[in-house]
Design an enzyme around this catalytic site. Sequence first.
Site, PDB file in Angstrom:
ATOM      1  N   GLY A  50       0.797  -1.227   0.000  1.00  0.00           N
ATOM      2  CA  GLY A  50       0.000   0.000   0.000  1.00  0.00           C
ATOM      3  C   GLY A  50       0.828   1.275   0.000  1.00  0.00           C
ATOM      4  N   HIS A  51       2.164   1.177   0.032  1.00  0.00           N
ATOM      5  CA  HIS A  51       3.007   2.374   0.158  1.00  0.00           C
ATOM      6  C   HIS A  51       4.210   2.265  -0.748  1.00  0.00           C
ATOM      7  CE1 HIS A  51       5.404   5.536   2.246  1.00  0.00           C
ATOM      8  NE2 HIS A  51       4.214   5.997   2.533  1.00  0.00           N
ATOM      9  N   TYR A  52       4.256   2.427  -1.899  1.00  0.00           N
ATOM     10  CA  TYR A  52       3.258   2.623  -2.934  1.00  0.00           C
ATOM     11  C   TYR A  52       3.366   1.430  -3.876  1.00  0.00           C
ATOM     12  CZ  TYR A  52       3.623   7.329  -1.053  1.00  0.00           C
ATOM     13  OH  TYR A  52       3.658   8.406  -0.223  1.00  0.00           O
TER      14      TYR A  52
END
Length: 148
Positions: A50-52
């Site tokens: 999720g990052h990224y």
Amino acid sequence: MSSAMDIHEVLEHLPHRYPFLLVDRVLEVVPNERIVALKNVSMNEPFFPGHYPHHPVMPGVLVIEAMAQAAAILSFKTMGTLPSDDSVYYFVGIEGARFKRPVSPGDQLLLKVSIAMNRRGMWKFMGKAEVDGQVAAEAELICTLRTK
């Protein structure tokens, strides 16, 4: 006195566990002075999806947390004790945090932390995280040990 610590000894000195354990090994610890520790950054870290997704970067706050965990080990080594079930080592402040370069999968984060002050149970540390000899982040960290 200077000594290295493998993951088994790191686990004795920190209450953190997966996925929040951010110190893999200690290269050197000198009680009352400094610590040099490692965090091997892998694509398998739980935050990367999720990052990224298309450009994975370790969140800066976790780089700071890794320095704080190294600081906690230094504190326990300095006090000559281990964490217990009736105490919590709190991270109570960050000053002057600066992020100089991204930390990516495959990087080896070198955590360098030294004691700046220890008074009445409050510890202040100077922390620096490096990758390949370049500063990735730096900050002053303030921590305290409290009983529940």
